[in-house]
Design a protein around this motif. Structure first.
Motif, mmCIF file in Angstrom:
data_model
loop_
_atom_site.group_PDB
_atom_site.id
_atom_site.type_symbol
_atom_site.label_atom_id
_atom_site.label_comp_id
_atom_site.label_asym_id
_atom_site.label_seq_id
_atom_site.Cartn_x
_atom_site.Cartn_y
_atom_site.Cartn_z
ATOM 1 N N GLY A 130 0.764 3.981 -2.886
ATOM 2 C CA GLY A 130 0.585 5.376 -2.657
ATOM 3 C C GLY A 130 1.745 6.291 -3.149
ATOM 4 N N ASN A 183 0.994 -1.277 0.138
ATOM 5 C CA ASN A 183 -0.181 -0.096 -0.098
ATOM 6 C C ASN A 183 0.869 1.454 -0.007
ATOM 7 N N HIS A 217 -2.979 5.984 2.000
ATOM 8 C CA HIS A 217 -2.546 4.493 1.641
ATOM 9 C C HIS A 217 -1.588 3.831 2.652
#
Length: 271
Positions: A163, A159, A197
């Motif tokens: 991001g 993640n 994120h």
């Protein structure tokens, strides 16, 4: 006249929404209780009835922090010991995973080098890592923390990298125009832009860590909610196992709620 009707309509809508929020989950629980009772009556009487499980829950939760020795402690202590291991492994996953994710997101070469390894290791069962942890650390607590770390780090890495890759190129172009250094770009652009994120990855990571600890403690022994479940099974106290399952679920909801609050607090899109 229309202005008088509008508040009444809104009130009815809110009441209907509240009733749905209460009645629909209650209906689901009633269905589960009916299936549970059917299993007890028609399939196996070794599964306790809902009433027996409730009686046991009152006993277990009535004194959750009693301490009669290392092998006889209340379920509250079991949960706290498990949470300690979970937070240690989760913290390590965050400390290591965020920088690795930043590097993978910012550098195509690093991403190409690391992403295949991440994809190979991410789906590996936590129980497969436990023998490696025991071999390396020769102790149950570090082994459990290692298993939590190695299985919960992947959502943080993936993640965070996603991001960084999602940052609009315009942001970086402005940074070049302003001649910002790498530290300033990281502090002023990369971290704020990737924070949603990162928090999503942390939320998923914490959920994984809480699930993993139960399996790890079943095999490593000692104090913890996973060992409590295994010990109660060895003593054929199925009602205690059902109570422990409920406690595990409630603690998981609490951890999820804390991370959701953090996400809402730091989500600049909601401000």
């Amino acid at each position: 006249m229309e202005t008088a009707i509008a508040p009444v309509s809104r009130t009815r809508t809110r009441v209907a929404a509240v009733l749905r929020a209460i009645l629909l989950p209650a209906l689901t629980f009633l269905v589960v209780l009916a299936i549970w009772s059917f299993v007890n009556a028609k399939i196996t009487s070794d599964i306790p009835t809902p009433a027996e499980a409730w009686t046991r829950a009152v006993e277990v939760l009535g004194n959750p922090f009693y301490d009669a020795g290392p092998n006889d402690m209340g379920i509250g202590w079991q949960v706290l010991y498990s949470l300690g291991r979970v937070m240690a492994g989760f913290a390590l996953a965050v400390v290591v995973g965020i920088p690795v994710g930043f590097l993978m997101g910012a550098s195509r070469a690093v991403h190409q080098a690391c992403y295949p390894l991440v994809q190979i290791l991410r789906p590996v069962s936590p129980l497969a890592w436990l023998p490696i942890g025991l071999l390396i650390f020769q102790a149950k607590d570090p082994s459990a923390i290692f298993v939590i770390f190695i299985t919960s780090i992947w959502p943080v890495i993936v993640n965070t990298a996603a991001g960084v890759q999602a940052i609009p190129q315009d942001y970086l172009n402005v940074a070049r125009v302003l001649q910002l250094g790498k530290l300033e770009v990281t502090r002023r652009i990369l971290i704020p832009a990737t924070l949603p994120h990162i928090l999503t990855g942390m939320r998923l990571s914490l959920s994984v860590a809480w699930m993993v600890i139960v399996a790890a403690e079943m095999l490593t022994g000692g104090i913890g909610i996973g060992f409590y479940v295994w010990d109660e099974w060895n003593n054929l106290n199925v009602a205690s196992i059902i109570v422990a399952i409920g406690v595990i679920g409630l603690v998981g909801i609490l951890l999820e709620s804390v991370m959701n609050l953090a996400q809402r607090h730091f989500d600049y899109n909601r401000r």
